[in-house]
Write a protein that holds these residues in place. Structure first.
Motif, mmCIF file in Angstrom:
data_model
loop_
_atom_site.group_PDB
_atom_site.id
_atom_site.type_symbol
_atom_site.label_atom_id
_atom_site.label_comp_id
_atom_site.label_asym_id
_atom_site.label_seq_id
_atom_site.Cartn_x
_atom_site.Cartn_y
_atom_site.Cartn_z
ATOM 1 N N TYR A 97 -28.738 8.368 -5.750
ATOM 2 C CA TYR A 97 -28.514 7.528 -4.570
ATOM 3 C C TYR A 97 -29.433 7.934 -3.423
ATOM 4 N N CYS A 98 -29.613 9.250 -3.233
ATOM 5 C CA CYS A 98 -30.379 9.709 -2.081
ATOM 6 C C CYS A 98 -31.842 9.984 -2.439
ATOM 7 N N GLY A 99 -32.156 9.975 -3.739
ATOM 8 C CA GLY A 99 -33.549 10.080 -4.162
ATOM 9 C C GLY A 99 -34.180 11.447 -4.028
ATOM 10 N N GLN A 100 -33.368 12.511 -3.941
ATOM 11 C CA GLN A 100 -33.913 13.861 -3.833
ATOM 12 C C GLN A 100 -33.717 14.582 -5.162
ATOM 13 N N THR A 101 -34.777 14.724 -5.921
ATOM 14 C CA THR A 101 -34.665 15.315 -7.250
ATOM 15 C C THR A 101 -34.466 16.823 -7.144
ATOM 16 N N SER A 102 -33.306 17.279 -7.612
ATOM 17 C CA SER A 102 -33.013 18.711 -7.582
ATOM 18 C C SER A 102 -32.944 19.249 -9.001
ATOM 19 N N PHE A 103 -33.701 20.306 -9.253
ATOM 20 C CA PHE A 103 -33.585 20.999 -10.532
ATOM 21 C C PHE A 103 -32.755 22.268 -10.352
ATOM 22 N N GLY A 104 -32.077 22.351 -9.221
ATOM 23 C CA GLY A 104 -31.344 23.572 -8.912
ATOM 24 C C GLY A 104 -29.841 23.485 -9.121
ATOM 25 N N HIS A 105 -29.378 22.385 -9.723
ATOM 26 C CA HIS A 105 -27.938 22.203 -9.769
ATOM 27 C C HIS A 105 -27.203 23.174 -10.671
ATOM 28 N N SER A 106 -27.906 23.799 -11.611
ATOM 29 C CA SER A 106 -27.219 24.784 -12.449
ATOM 30 C C SER A 106 -26.779 25.982 -11.592
ATOM 31 N N VAL A 107 -27.458 26.206 -10.478
ATOM 32 C CA VAL A 107 -27.054 27.301 -9.573
ATOM 33 C C VAL A 107 -25.662 27.014 -9.006
ATOM 34 N N PHE A 108 -25.443 25.789 -8.550
ATOM 35 C CA PHE A 108 -24.143 25.441 -7.951
ATOM 36 C C PHE A 108 -23.063 25.380 -9.031
ATOM 37 N N PHE A 109 -23.453 24.856 -10.191
ATOM 38 C CA PHE A 109 -22.585 24.850 -11.359
ATOM 39 C C PHE A 109 -22.159 26.286 -11.680
ATOM 40 N N GLY A 110 -23.147 27.181 -11.658
ATOM 41 C CA GLY A 110 -22.892 28.585 -11.955
ATOM 42 C C GLY A 110 -21.999 29.247 -10.923
ATOM 43 N N ILE A 111 -22.242 28.963 -9.656
ATOM 44 C CA ILE A 111 -21.405 29.556 -8.606
ATOM 45 C C ILE A 111 -19.953 29.111 -8.784
ATOM 46 N N GLY A 112 -19.754 27.860 -9.153
ATOM 47 C CA GLY A 112 -18.404 27.360 -9.432
ATOM 48 C C GLY A 112 -17.769 28.112 -10.586
ATOM 49 N N ALA A 113 -18.561 28.336 -11.637
ATOM 50 C CA ALA A 113 -18.051 29.042 -12.812
ATOM 51 C C ALA A 113 -17.693 30.492 -12.444
ATOM 52 N N TYR A 114 -18.548 31.110 -11.646
ATOM 53 C CA TYR A 114 -18.280 32.488 -11.232
ATOM 54 C C TYR A 114 -17.100 32.577 -10.277
ATOM 55 N N GLY A 115 -16.895 31.543 -9.480
ATOM 56 C CA GLY A 115 -15.763 31.550 -8.552
ATOM 57 C C GLY A 115 -14.455 31.722 -9.285
ATOM 58 N N THR A 116 -14.247 30.877 -10.281
ATOM 59 C CA THR A 116 -12.997 30.973 -11.038
ATOM 60 C C THR A 116 -12.998 32.213 -11.929
ATOM 61 N N GLY A 117 -14.178 32.545 -12.489
ATOM 62 C CA GLY A 117 -14.276 33.739 -13.344
ATOM 63 C C GLY A 117 -13.889 34.998 -12.596
ATOM 64 N N MET A 118 -14.378 35.127 -11.375
ATOM 65 C CA MET A 118 -14.054 36.301 -10.563
ATOM 66 C C MET A 118 -12.566 36.351 -10.230
ATOM 67 N N ALA A 119 -12.008 35.177 -9.878
ATOM 68 C CA ALA A 119 -10.584 35.141 -9.534
ATOM 69 C C ALA A 119 -9.744 35.626 -10.713
ATOM 70 N N VAL A 120 -10.072 35.162 -11.903
ATOM 71 C CA VAL A 120 -9.255 35.482 -13.075
ATOM 72 C C VAL A 120 -9.544 36.890 -13.584
ATOM 73 N N VAL A 121 -10.818 37.216 -13.811
ATOM 74 C CA VAL A 121 -11.173 38.457 -14.476
ATOM 75 C C VAL A 121 -11.135 39.647 -13.513
ATOM 76 N N LYS A 122 -11.719 39.462 -12.347
ATOM 77 C CA LYS A 122 -11.865 40.597 -11.434
ATOM 78 C C LYS A 122 -10.605 40.827 -10.589
ATOM 79 N N PHE A 123 -10.032 39.712 -10.099
ATOM 80 C CA PHE A 123 -8.912 39.867 -9.180
ATOM 81 C C PHE A 123 -7.559 39.605 -9.828
ATOM 82 N N GLY A 124 -7.553 39.192 -11.086
ATOM 83 C CA GLY A 124 -6.299 38.945 -11.782
ATOM 84 C C GLY A 124 -5.437 37.862 -11.178
ATOM 85 N N LEU A 125 -6.078 36.882 -10.575
ATOM 86 C CA LEU A 125 -5.352 35.768 -9.947
ATOM 87 C C LEU A 125 -5.280 34.582 -10.902
#
Lengths: 333, 252
Positions: A59-87
């Motif tokens: 829609y906005c026409g800005q080609t980003s090849f960096g989206h796996s970074v944000f995807f990864g941060i999301g994955a690490y967010g939940t991973g850290m909560a579960v594995v590291k903090f036991g939440l």
């Protein structure tokens, strides 16, 4: 009058599609095959990812090849909560998405000063940087990553072991959220501004549109939603490590699925994923024995064929067919 | 106090001085023409006023506010909106969607924006093209789309950059009607134009640029008799013709 009828027909199609997905788990095809469940979940996950990317890239026409970074941060967010903090994963999912949006804005603020292809190139570099960073960051598991221990299955922990039906409804919720947001955007001011910035940044500015703010908002929203997809991915695989999420491979999937389906169209990401993911999963299952990468070869060929034949992707091909039918109907009268 | 005040505006590109110490006022409710030969600095001046260029020196005041260093979108929000000489349709969007982008400036409400957009489309006689993709329009329509889109933002000052260049004489007449209609609605206009008969018949005041400098300013009648203007731009024959047709007397 005419437009309201047209819009309600579109609404009906959308609701019908959701109903279709909602009842799929009741069919014997689905319930008897864990592989079918896996394919359906992947289709919904990847179409949500592609749609999240589509907000910025289509829609906005800005080609980003960096989206796996944000995807990864999301994955690490939940991973850290579960594995590291036991939440439970939920606070981690939310935190990951918020952090991803903030990182996205911080990264793209300087990058948006670059125009056209240079923006795309800059986002390439970011993936490598984050991949290396997470590889050596021991607090988040380094190269080994984070492995989930056993937790009670169900919605609270968002894990299931026996059946994938829970995951299916989980990813369906994600799909409804991402596609619902884009549907809303399409009809409202923000959607018009997105397309205006794509079609002509200076023109948009001459009409009072703050194009930098529009692009940053699109980036933040796109990254937030991509991170939610990443969180689902971690929960689904019970683990996360850097090459699994933060890679150019993963970034390319966001981009290519959308291009294949149709850039800047609502159903494009779904069509792209519905064609590509089954192809990928079935070729991997049946042709995997003759050496890896067959799915990628077909994947690549398909992209070449579609883009050469119709740059607007599958949606463009469908439009062309619909128009031809309409014209022949008109001629028959 | 004038709506737009241009004060000692200078714009240099390297060693090239595109505008040199230009000052003039645009009074509220008036139509001001900006004329001059090619390369006189008209479009550069426009780009400065609309915030696309930052002037090398000098000041710009819009509605009493210093807008010299504001970005283009801020200037547009304050109510000074421009069109482009080389038309810039948002190609892959429909004519209606193009105008809606402008209409959304004064509020996010869909219904209001739609009614504003439709009004502007009919004012610029584009209503039967509203569903077409903007990229596929003929040039005359594209020029009017530029106008409709700018108009939809609800401007107090509308700056038209050669809105009539390349149009047929019928289209020019239509465009002039539209401009007169805009003035009746209380919109102030700053118009860059090459077509003298057209500009002379609508302008209250004409500013003449040559080689980046202002060489004359006055009513259309004064301008056609100004020796420097005749020499630099109009030519003696043209002045005679213009006087004979009596276009000037209407406003002069």
């Amino acid at each position: 009058m005419n437009t309201t009828r047209k819009m309600s027909r579109k609404d009906l199609f959308w609701l019908g599609l959701l109903a279709f997905f909602a009842v799929i788990p009741l069919t014997p095809w689905f319930s008897h095959s864990s592989f079918a469940q896996h394919v359906m979940i992947q289709v919904l996950l990847y179409s949500s990812m592609a749609q999240a990317w589509n907000i910025l890239g289509g829609y906005c026409g800005q080609t980003s090849f960096g989206h796996s970074v944000f995807f990864g941060i999301g994955a690490y967010g939940t991973g850290m909560a579960v594995v590291k903090f036991g939440l439970i994963p939920w606070p981690g999912i939310l935190a990951g998405a918020v952090i991803a949006a903030m990182v996205a804005v911080a990264i793209s603020y300087p990058c948006f000063k670059l125009k056209g292809h240079y923006f795309a190139i800059a986002t390439f570099a970011i993936v490598e940087i984050f991949n290396r960073l997470f590889m050596v960051w021991y607090w988040v598991g380094g190269a080994i990553g984070l492995d989930y221990g056993f937790t009670e299955p169900g919605w609270k922990n968002f894990v299931w072991y026996q059946s994938k039906v829970g995951y299916f409804y989980g990813v369906l919720l994600l799909f409804v959220l991402v596609f619902g947001i884009v549907r809303w955007i399409e009809k409202h001011r923000f959607g018009f501004y997105l397309r205006a910035v794509r079609e002509g940044q200076e023109t948009a500015e001459s009409l009072g549109v703050n194009s930098t703010r529009v692009k940053l908002s699109a980036m933040a929203l796109s990254a937030f939603l991509a991170a939610l997809c990443g969180a689902f991915f971690a929960q689904y695989n019970y683990r996360v490590d850097p090459p699994m999420v933060m890679s150019l491979d993963m970034s390319m999937k966001f981009v290519l699925i959308t291009i294949l389906g149709g850039l800047g169209t609502f159903y494009g990401p779904l069509l792209g994923a519905a064609l590509l993911i089954p192809l990928q999963e079935y070729t991997r299952a049946y042709l995997g024995g003759i050496g890896g990468g067959v799915d990628l070869i077909i994947f690549g060929l398909l992209i070449v064929v579609v883009v050469v034949y119709q740059p607007r992707g599958i949606m463009g091909i469908l439009d062309r067919i619909v128009n031809r039918i309409r014209r022949s109907e008109g001629g028959g009268k | 106090m004038a709506l737009l005040e241009v004060r000692n505006l200078t714009m240099k590109f390297g060693s090239l001085v595109a505008c040199n110490d230009v000052s003039f006022d645009v009074e509220k409710g008036s139509v001001v023409g900006l004329i001059g030969p090619n390369g006189a600095g008209k479009t550069t001046l426009f780009n400065c006023v609309s915030g696309f260029y930052k002037p090398t020196s000098g000041k710009l005041f819009f509605d009493g506010r210093d807008v010299t260093n504001l970005p283009a979108y801020e200037v547009a929000r304050l109510g000074a909106v421009r069109t482009f000489q080389v038309v810039r349709p948002l190609k892959e969007m429909t004519v209606l969607d193009n105008v809606l982008v402008g209409a959304f400036l004064r509020g996010a409400d869909n219904e209001t924006a739609h009614s504003v957009a439709e009004e502007c489309l009919s004012l610029c006689r584009l209503e039967d093209k509203s569903g077409n993709l903007a990229g596929g329009l003929p040039i005359g329509y594209k020029k009017r789309l530029e106008m409709a889109r700018a108009l939809a933002t609800g401007p107090t000052l509308l700056m038209l950059d050669e809105a009539m260049a390349g149009l047929t004489s019928t289209e020019i007449k239509e465009a002039l009607e539209i401009i007169k209609g805009l003035r009746e609605r209380g919109i102030t206009l700053l118009v860059v134009e090459h077509i003298m008969e057209a500009i002379m018949s609508v302008a209250d005041k004409v500013v003449v640029l040559d080689g980046g400098e202002k060489i004359a300013e006055g009513t259309p009648r004064d301008i056609v008799e100004d020796e420097r203007v005749i020499k630099a731009y109009l030519g003696a024959k043209f002045t005679e013709r213009l006087k004979r047709t009596g276009e000037v007397t209407k406003n002069g």
